[in-house]
Design a protein around this motif. Structure first.
Motif, PDB file in Angstrom:
ATOM      1  N   VAL A   1       4.591  12.173  -1.447  1.00 21.33           N
ATOM      2  CA  VAL A   1       3.170  11.890  -1.278  1.00 21.33           C
ATOM      3  C   VAL A   1       2.429  12.042  -2.605  1.00 21.33           C
ATOM      4  N   ASN A   2       3.187  11.865  -3.694  1.00 19.18           N
ATOM      5  CA  ASN A   2       2.610  11.885  -5.042  1.00 19.18           C
ATOM      6  C   ASN A   2       1.925  13.180  -5.406  1.00 19.18           C
TER       7      ASN A   2
ATOM      8  N   ASN B   1      -7.550  11.780 -14.002  1.00 21.79           N
ATOM      9  CA  ASN B   1      -8.057  10.423 -13.828  1.00 21.79           C
ATOM     10  C   ASN B   1      -7.142   9.606 -12.923  1.00 21.79           C
ATOM     11  N   SER B   2      -6.855  10.197 -11.789  1.00 16.22           N
ATOM     12  CA  SER B   2      -5.945   9.552 -10.861  1.00 16.22           C
ATOM     13  C   SER B   2      -6.425   9.941  -9.474  1.00 16.22           C
TER      14      SER B   2
ATOM     15  N   LEU C   1       0.792  -1.216   0.000  1.00 15.56           N
ATOM     16  CA  LEU C   1       0.000   0.000   0.000  1.00 15.56           C
ATOM     17  C   LEU C   1       0.832   1.279   0.000  1.00 15.56           C
ATOM     18  N   ARG C   2       2.132   1.126   0.219  1.00 10.06           N
ATOM     19  CA  ARG C   2       2.933   2.351   0.359  1.00 10.06           C
ATOM     20  C   ARG C   2       3.168   3.079  -0.961  1.00 10.06           C
ATOM     21  N   HIS C   3       2.844   2.408  -2.102  1.00 12.09           N
ATOM     22  CA  HIS C   3       3.009   3.086  -3.391  1.00 12.09           C
ATOM     23  C   HIS C   3       1.962   4.175  -3.588  1.00 12.09           C
ATOM     24  N   PHE C   4       0.900   4.182  -2.761  1.00  8.25           N
ATOM     25  CA  PHE C   4      -0.225   5.091  -3.012  1.00  8.25           C
ATOM     26  C   PHE C   4      -0.596   5.920  -1.796  1.00  8.25           C
ATOM     27  N   PRO C   5       0.283   6.827  -1.371  1.00  4.31           N
ATOM     28  CA  PRO C   5      -0.062   7.634  -0.197  1.00  4.31           C
ATOM     29  C   PRO C   5      -1.345   8.425  -0.423  1.00  4.31           C
ATOM     30  N   ASN C   6      -2.045   8.663   0.673  1.00  6.22           N
ATOM     31  CA  ASN C   6      -3.246   9.507   0.642  1.00  6.22           C
ATOM     32  C   ASN C   6      -4.345   9.040  -0.302  1.00  6.22           C
ATOM     33  N   THR C   7      -4.437   7.749  -0.520  1.00  4.37           N
ATOM     34  CA  THR C   7      -5.529   7.254  -1.367  1.00  4.37           C
ATOM     35  C   THR C   7      -6.304   6.184  -0.620  1.00  4.37           C
TER      36      THR C   7
ATOM     37  N   GLY D   1      -4.675  -1.381 -13.596  1.00  2.00           N
ATOM     38  CA  GLY D   1      -4.238  -0.536 -12.498  1.00  2.00           C
ATOM     39  C   GLY D   1      -4.364   0.931 -12.823  1.00  2.00           C
ATOM     40  N   ARG D   2      -4.619   1.686 -11.763  1.00  3.68           N
ATOM     41  CA  ARG D   2      -4.739   3.128 -11.910  1.00  3.68           C
ATOM     42  C   ARG D   2      -3.363   3.723 -12.176  1.00  3.68           C
ATOM     43  N   TYR D   3      -3.373   4.881 -12.782  1.00  4.35           N
ATOM     44  CA  TYR D   3      -2.118   5.520 -13.158  1.00  4.35           C
ATOM     45  C   TYR D   3      -1.404   6.112 -11.933  1.00  4.35           C
ATOM     46  N   ILE D   4      -0.093   5.815 -11.821  1.00  6.63           N
ATOM     47  CA  ILE D   4       0.721   6.446 -10.782  1.00  6.63           C
ATOM     48  C   ILE D   4       1.597   7.472 -11.485  1.00  6.63           C
ATOM     49  N   PRO D   5       1.534   8.755 -11.088  1.00 11.78           N
ATOM     50  CA  PRO D   5       2.280   9.798 -11.802  1.00 11.78           C
ATOM     51  C   PRO D   5       3.792   9.592 -11.740  1.00 11.78           C
ATOM     52  N   ARG D   6       4.446   9.811 -12.871  1.00 10.67           N
ATOM     53  CA  ARG D   6       5.907   9.680 -12.947  1.00 10.67           C
ATOM     54  C   ARG D   6       6.482  10.849 -13.692  1.00 10.67           C
ATOM     55  N   GLU D   7       7.663  11.278 -13.259  1.00 11.99           N
ATOM     56  CA  GLU D   7       8.349  12.379 -13.937  1.00 11.99           C
ATOM     57  C   GLU D   7       8.538  12.089 -15.409  1.00 11.99           C
TER      58      GLU D   7
END
Lengths: 237, 259, 203
Positions: free
Chosen positions: C109-110, C79-80, A108-114, C52-58
């Motif tokens: 924290v993304n 959409n994230s 779960l740590r890949h998605f903070p605050n979700t 899977g939902r999109y995880i933002p990346r540089e």
């Protein structure tokens, strides 16, 4: 009372260590990010996963990881005596222990605050619904692309008469001496869900745990099969 | 106290646990100080106040006469409930029961129900028509860890010293003591917390907030009757069996302390 | 069919290979984190998720919608679970406008900071599973080029699973059909050929 077990055969003709038929299909819902439909004996459950998504309400969000919400719900028509819609105490407890079982396996740590929401609807109930639900939820989470250290597979064992048996059917659950639903992470065998009620000596409890674990391993094979087969239908088209 | 400060405390508790230490310097398998006071509430015909360390609980029994369940026409009914009220902790709010409260009620209830400690048949007044309903209500006054063991201890004590009200001419005389409550055995719960890979008995508040997993065993003098694993972590089968064995001894220890 | 793996599945020994995308090492073994397709390059074992939902990346290009204006910038949703702050010296934004942006920075924290590439007009916003975007683009852009050529549409692709398609209504529909097929058959072999065939059908 009719005998639950006679000459090594149970009422539904199963051997003590035999599981009811189990089939799982991954990716069955359009709107959910991940989903799974599962039939186990006469149980029919469907699981849907949403997220990781924005955490609502915001104040419960965690800056280190995603939070999980699990809702186990029985449809009113799922049981003989109509179940009033809405959460009851049993559903709330099942939701809680199921969520906790999954937290151990999810990364779960890949998605903070979700938050990640898991909804399992029991459409038809025939003993062992919490194991069916958790098993389906794990497949739905994988289907949703949520990262996990391992899947979570669940199965119950118990005692009827003097015999320890795997995967109690409805009549066996009602009349039996003890019921032990468990869930494990198949690679390590670590137990992430464990509940017991009834009458067992420590030796019988140990035996029941071992048998339930074997059941979980068989369940795990079905989970793998369901995910592998999701795209297989496309071949040869 | 928010999420994040518990996080910080948890790191400290984990560090201690790694060395086999606890923040109150207890041994890994030792209860905090236990105080049991039966008949704590004068009005009630069964009650007890129990403290384990700073956790403080009052349990009270109330009674009614009503219809039995259709599938057990000759048995009385017990209903267990608890309140994690705001007085007990800044985290509790008033309102409908949260999942923690529900789990607590159900696990504590199982300890009493599954053990057969209460002879429900003796609570039958007239088969199919009238049975005793006993309400087991747990009121948490101060939440400082391990509500399971304290609640079970309070209920068992209340039941041991409790009486049914007098029932005459179809009326319940709530203030008059009738027969003793038919408690045949003393159900006890023992809860272990797993922190890192160390397991310890009777978690205090900080330990409970930091734990990775917990397991509660409900037993009577006759043996095991219920188990509940909680928390996001896991146990191996060996850990489960080892602590089941330990719980038999600790249950005896608690039983001896009930007046 | 490419090899499909599931979470927790052991892929190889950590002594023989290196752990790549969406894998971790446990007790000397490389393990998959996700349900996905196993690929290997330069001795790295990688898993490409099948969802899977999109995880933002540089450095990713994303397509977002303005949700609020800020001084010299705006906030966009893409959409994230997260939103991005787009800063700019000159542009003015209105709520609801669609922007193609590039992610400049993502913190622990993304929280995302992005720069504005261009505003997008006159097109259709289509969403797809983010993890199949690379498959849609194809090796060196081969798949997306083929789709653009066959349909004559202008297509902007956001790594967050959003497409902006401009063109004749009928052609836009054909693009969507091709995208849907890619999503349904992503890990299967021979997909490129089947998409070619689909696009050759003039319906």
């Amino acid at each position: 009372m009719t005998e639950l077990i006679k000459n090594g055969k149970r009422q539904d003709d199963r051997k003590p260590e035999e599981m009811r038929d189990l089939s799982i299909e991954a990716g069955v819902l359009k709107r959910a990010d991940g989903s799974a439909y599962l039939e186990w004996g006469s149980n029919k459950v469907i699981a849907g996963v949403f997220g990781p998504q924005k955490c609502i309400p915001q104040h419960i969000s965690n800056p280190y990881k995603a939070i999980l919400k699990f809702r186990y719900n029985m449809a009113p028509f799922s049981v003989d005596d109509r179940k009033r819609p809405g959460p009851d105490r049993r559903s709330t407890e099942i939701s809680k222990v199921s969520k906790e079982a999954l937290e151990s396996a999810l990364i779960l740590r890949h998605f903070p605050n979700t938050m990640i929401e898991i909804f399992v609807e029991v459409l038809q109930a025939a003993a062992g619904t919490r194991c069916a639900s958790l098993t389906a939820a794990s497949v739905a989470l994988a289907d949703a692309g949520v990262p996990m250290k391992d899947m979570v597979a669940a199965c119950a064992a118990g005692k009827i008469g003097d015999e320890v048996v795997l995967d109690l059917a409805k009549e066996e659950d009602n009349a039996g001496k003890a019921d032990v639903p468990i869930a494990i992470k198949p690679k390590s065998g670590d137990i992430v869900l464990l509940q017991m009620d009834g009458d067992l000596t420590p030796e019988e409890f140990d035996e029941t745990l071992s048998l339930a674990k074997e059941g979980c391993m068989k369940v795990s094979e079905e989970q793998q099969k369901a995910l592998q087969e999701k795209y297989e239908m496309e071949e040869g088209e | 106290m928010g999420n994040l400060s518990w996080n910080v405390k948890s790191k400290y508790i984990h560090q201690l646990a790694e060395k086999g230490e606890r923040q109150d310097k207890r041994d890994m398998y030792k209860y905090r100080e236990i105080d049991i006071e039966p008949n704590y509430i004068d009005n009630a015909l069964g009650s007890a106040r129990v403290k384990i360390g700073e956790t403080d609980i009052v349990a009270g029994l109330s009674f009614d006469v009503g219809d039995p369940y259709s599938d057990s026409p000759d048995k009385g009914v017990i209903i267990t409930n608890n309140e994690l009220g705001p007085i007990a902790s800044p985290e509790f709010e008033s309102g409908p029961p949260r999942e923690d409260s529900i789990e607590l009620s159900r696990v504590v209830d199982r300890g009493i129900r599954e053990s057969g400690a209460l002879d429900l048949k003796e609570l039958c007044i007239e088969e199919r028509e009238k049975v005793w309903l006993i309400f087991l209500d747990i009121h948490i006054l101060d939440y400082n860890g391990n509500l399971f063991d304290a609640s079970e201890l309070a209920l068992t004590t209340a039941l041991k010293h409790g009486h049914l009200p007098k029932y005459e001419d179809e009326k319940i005389h709530h203030k008059e003591e009738g027969e003793k409550i038919p408690l045949k055995k003393l159900p006890i719960e023992n809860t272990f917390a797993k922190i890192g890979d160390k397991i310890m008995l009777d978690p205090c508040l900080e330990e409970e907030k930091s734990l990775d997993a917990r397991i509660t065993f409900s037993t009577t003098e006759d043996g095991l009757c219920a188990v509940q694993k909680g928390g996001s972590g896991s146990f191996t089968q060996e850990e489960v069996m080892k602590h089941l064995e330990k719980s038999f001894d600790h249950a005896e220890e608690l039983r001896k302390q009930i007046p | 069919m490419r090899k499909i793996v599931i979470p927790g599945e052991k892929l190889a020994s950590a002594e023989e290979k290196n752990n790549g995308d969406h894998t971790f090492v446990e007790e000397g073994k490389i393990v998959s984190e996700v349900f996905g397709v196993l690929t290997e390059s330069n001795n790295y074992m990688n898993v490409n998720p099948l969802g899977g939902r999109y995880i933002p990346r540089e450095d990713d290009k994303i397509i977002g919608v303005v949700t609020s204006k800020k001084y010299k910038g705006c906030i966009i949703e893409f959409n994230s679970a997260y939103t991005a702050y787009v800063s700019t010296e000159d542009s003015d934004y209105s709520v609801g406008e669609v922007i193609l942006a590039k992610i400049e920075d993502v913190n622990e924290v993304n929280e995302v900071r992005a720069s504005d590439i261009m505003k997008l007009y006159d097109g259709k916003l289509v969403e797809m599973t983010p993890s199949f975007v690379p498959r849609l683009i194809g090796r060196k852009g081969s798949m997306i080029s083929m789709i653009k050529d066959e349909t004559g549409c202008t297509i902007f692709v956001g790594r967050n699973g959003r497409l902006w398609i401009k063109g004749d209504k009928e052609q836009v529909r054909r693009v969507e059909k091709a995208v849907k097929k890619i999503e349904e058959e992503a890990p299967t072999s021979g997909l490129t050929k089947r998409i070619e065939e689909l696009l050759e059908e003039k319906t």
